[in-house]
Design an enzyme around this catalytic site. Sequence first.
Site, PDB file in Angstrom:
ATOM      1  N   GLU A  92     -10.522  -8.184   3.844  1.00 47.07           N
ATOM      2  CA  GLU A  92      -9.326  -8.527   5.356  1.00 47.07           C
ATOM      3  C   GLU A  92     -11.158  -9.307   6.018  1.00 47.07           C
ATOM      4  O   GLU A  92     -10.178  -9.729   7.405  1.00 47.07           O
ATOM      5  CB  GLU A  92      -9.699  -6.587   6.333  1.00 47.07           C
ATOM      6  CG  GLU A  92      -8.767  -6.603   5.031  1.00 47.07           C
ATOM      7  CD  GLU A  92      -9.021  -4.659   4.777  1.00 47.07           C
ATOM      8  OE1 GLU A  92      -9.596  -4.221   4.663  1.00 47.07           O
ATOM      9  OE2 GLU A  92      -7.452  -4.228   5.511  1.00 47.07           O
TER      10      GLU A  92
ATOM     11  N   ARG B 145      -7.479   2.246  13.695  1.00 44.23           N
ATOM     12  CA  ARG B 145      -8.048   1.153  13.338  1.00 44.23           C
ATOM     13  C   ARG B 145      -8.776   0.388  13.911  1.00 44.23           C
ATOM     14  O   ARG B 145      -9.421  -0.587  14.404  1.00 44.23           O
ATOM     15  CB  ARG B 145      -8.260   0.625  11.847  1.00 44.23           C
ATOM     16  CG  ARG B 145      -9.001  -0.301  11.170  1.00 44.23           C
ATOM     17  CD  ARG B 145      -8.923  -1.069   9.992  1.00 44.23           C
ATOM     18  NE  ARG B 145      -9.561  -0.022   8.775  1.00 44.23           N
ATOM     19  CZ  ARG B 145     -10.598  -0.158   8.075  1.00 44.23           C
ATOM     20  NH1 ARG B 145     -11.748  -0.852   8.940  1.00 44.23           N
ATOM     21  NH2 ARG B 145     -10.655   0.458   7.280  1.00 44.23           N
TER      22      ARG B 145
ATOM     23  N   GLU C 295       1.032  -1.071  -0.386  1.00 38.92           N
ATOM     24  CA  GLU C 295      -0.329  -0.232   0.235  1.00 38.92           C
ATOM     25  C   GLU C 295       1.468   1.628  -0.043  1.00 38.92           C
ATOM     26  O   GLU C 295       0.487   2.214  -0.696  1.00 38.92           O
ATOM     27  CB  GLU C 295      -1.362   0.078   1.277  1.00 38.92           C
ATOM     28  CG  GLU C 295      -1.665   1.374   1.542  1.00 38.92           C
ATOM     29  CD  GLU C 295      -2.929   1.009   2.142  1.00 38.92           C
ATOM     30  OE1 GLU C 295      -3.306  -0.193   3.282  1.00 38.92           O
ATOM     31  OE2 GLU C 295      -3.089   2.157   2.407  1.00 38.92           O
TER      32      GLU C 295
HETATM   33  N1  LUZ Z   1      -5.628   1.530   4.238  1.00 43.49           N
HETATM   34  C1  LUZ Z   1      -5.978   3.032   4.550  1.00 43.49           C
HETATM   35  C2  LUZ Z   1      -6.281   0.344   4.824  1.00 43.49           C
HETATM   36  O1  LUZ Z   1      -5.009   3.930   4.292  1.00 43.49           O
HETATM   37  N2  LUZ Z   1      -6.690   2.965   5.325  1.00 43.49           N
HETATM   38  C3  LUZ Z   1      -7.554   2.847   5.845  1.00 43.49           C
HETATM   39  O2  LUZ Z   1      -8.637   2.626   6.669  1.00 43.49           O
HETATM   40  C4  LUZ Z   1      -7.021   0.923   5.912  1.00 43.49           C
HETATM   41  N3  LUZ Z   1      -8.193   0.366   6.090  1.00 43.49           N
HETATM   42  C5  LUZ Z   1      -8.113  -1.274   6.249  1.00 43.49           C
HETATM   43  C6  LUZ Z   1      -7.022  -2.444   5.084  1.00 43.49           C
HETATM   44  N4  LUZ Z   1      -5.732  -0.786   4.506  1.00 43.49           N
HETATM   45 MO1  MOS Z   2      -3.730  -3.216   3.083  1.00 43.00          MO
HETATM   46  S1  MOS Z   2      -4.085  -3.183   4.782  1.00 43.00           S
HETATM   47  O1  MOS Z   2      -6.254  -3.076   2.810  1.00 43.00           O
HETATM   48  O2  MOS Z   2      -3.479  -2.124   2.109  1.00 43.00           O
END
Ligand code: LUZ
Ligand code: MOS
Length: 765
Positions: free
Chosen positions: A718, A315, A237
């Site tokens: 998830e 979270r 990410e």
């Molecule tokens: N990524 C993010 C995530 O930037 N914000 C989120 O709330 C999130 N939640 C789950 C997985 N990735």
């Molecule tokens: Mo994610 S933990 O939904 O990149």
Amino acid sequence: LKLILSKSKRNMRSIDIHDHVKGRSIYLDDIPLIQGTLFARVFTSNVAHGRIIKLDISKARDLEGVHKVLISSDITGINQIGGIIDDEPLMAENIVDFIGMPIALVLADSESIARKACKLIDCKIEAFEEITDPRIAYEKGALIIPSKKFILGDTESTWSSCSHIFEGKADINGQEHLYIETQGAYAQPVEGGKIKVYSSTQGPTAVQRAVAKVTGMEMHSIEVDVTRIGGGFGGKEDQANAWAALCALGTHITGRPVKYSLSREEDIYMTGKRHPYSADFKIGFDNKLKILAYEVTFFQNAGAAADLSPAVLERTLFHCTNAYFIPNVIAIAHCCKTNLPPNTAFRGFGGPQGMFVIECAIAIAAPKLNCKASDIQKANLITTGDVFPYGQLAESEAETSWQQFEDRFDLKKMQQDVDQFNKENIHLKKGLAVQPICFGISFTKTLMNQARSLVHIYTDGSVGITTGAVEMGQGVNTKIAQVAAHIFSLPIDKIRIYSTNTTRIANTSPSAASATADLNGKATLMACEAIKERLKKVVISIADTKEQNSDIEIRDGLVFLDSLETKITWQELISKAFEQRVSLSEHAHYATPDVHFDWSKGKGHPFSYHVYGTSVTQVTVDCIRGNYEIDFVKVVHDYGQSMNPMIDLGQIEGGIVQGIGWMTCEDVFYDEKGKLRSNALSTYKIPDIYAAPKEIDIIPLITDKENLAILQSKAVGEPPLMYGLGTYFAIENAIQSFNPTVPRRMNAPYTPEKVLLALYGSKDL
Ligand code: LUZ
Ligand code: MOS
């Protein structure tokens, strides 16, 4: 029950399956090399915290086949890749913060020359004291952001009315993502000084931004393209950015293509993982098993830079009461800075850690309240209309999924069988644990809940679509193709999904938060509907009718107007539309309605909806050896209406096994010097087929309630990971039946070594 998609439209294989099986799918390493490509490799810190007192790159630079060695001062833009906070240099300037922090970038004619050159770099680092433990970081005031807090009701005045109060501590370790495809990027020069970057990323725009910052270029001069990636799980990410920025910097400076595809070894030791947490909790009950009050403090091990840790921390707070309604809550979370690689997003994004701690509190209370944990869980399930600690009202399926679960699986009988088995066996003990889940869908950062889709119909009637979604094996491209096939009533092979590319779709959110199919699917739905609306007018113009609200549908290639066959084929309709100069393309924008959150109050409506479910896990522990087997995991899972049961089943099974791995055999181990010792698959054990449950049984909970999911098919990425939590408590219960005198220990994962120590009451835990 009103179903949106017919069975034949739902039961569809992933559109990638044939290419995957034949080895034709293109990943980063499959992109044909361009002549003149340089191969990159970073030289990294071998000290967790310190100051660089000598850095001599001359020997490396002079090695035959080395084109250039770059250090931080060569950076043409700014030396900064922090996503949320500007606290992360791409290459160390003089301070190093973790082992594996890049210090120099070698660009050479081959990977092996680059590797040799790295060994010739002469670097001396004066070591400072390192911190690896989040509680110690907290004591020393090493926090990345100010601590965060949620308050509901009033715990302080409630303790006196509780009949039972329990306190405890829980520890949870991290997890290596172990995507099959390692991190990497391939940057290529494009005329006019532009750069095209292929990246193994979940976030093409995040890569584009990082490249822009580091090179000093504008975003419109950088094209990021992703055909697909071999898994991400959150690890790509944000953490794909560095490798793309390094390659692009190399291309910007040398004018040559630069590729960096990390070895597994490099990937494991340089990149961050799921966050380890340590937590303190206090829980209070009335005399009917109702939880009246819960206080919890989380110490998150963020690593050396913010990365996504602040959002992950949030979270954890959002999910700290899991699927339960608790009227009085104080939850506090500290984002602790340590000298480890920055930890990052990982499937569940801090939620699973928050949920583990409340399950620990329940597990500790149960024997003292003379009941099973499942009695407490059931007595406290959140109901529609109850409020979460963050102010959102629940639209709950917690009780429904529990009820269906009891209807389908005879929990009492399972427990009796386990008790009977345990009576009859001395050295084998079985344990059972129920695990309800509740997971909020949407990015908790409201602005990220937007997506775009670009749909073209070509003049032969075939359809091509680009969205911001990155295919990482989760099947999102299939779901998007299904959306278009549904709206146009076309066979799926008339639809193509193109690579994710920042020149076609701009400003994408990463494919994350389980929300990718919802966001990009909804944008695609809007684009297709807009085109269909125009096509309807064309049909009406040629079908000679005055009707303005007619619905069109294509069946077996023929256009039907209000269910009447028109004899016009899809191809004829498209030709006609083109002839009439009607646009056959649409770019649509979707923003999730009604989500908002105010951090100054800690209240709002952050999630478009929640996903619920209930699982039971049974394990058998070998009390002589300490190892164990997972007998079964049985689940009732809240799908809404799965638009693709085969893909969703794959996500659930994968999530469960990944969750089991995290709770059992996967043990990230950094020594006190901050060096990763579990740095290969020989020392970091991931679940294999033998560690997987012997049986996984998934019963869909199907509803026709309105929700904001794409075609009412709830997000599935998830949530299922959290069924894995039950494994920990099933093992703990088996240990208790072997030796009821050992104190319950809440320190995941339960590796066989730890199980063995626990069975015999070792104090070493
Ligand atoms: N990524 C993010 C995530 O930037 N914000 C989120 O709330 C999130 N939640 C789950 C997985 N990735
Ligand atoms: Mo994610 S933990 O939904 O990149």
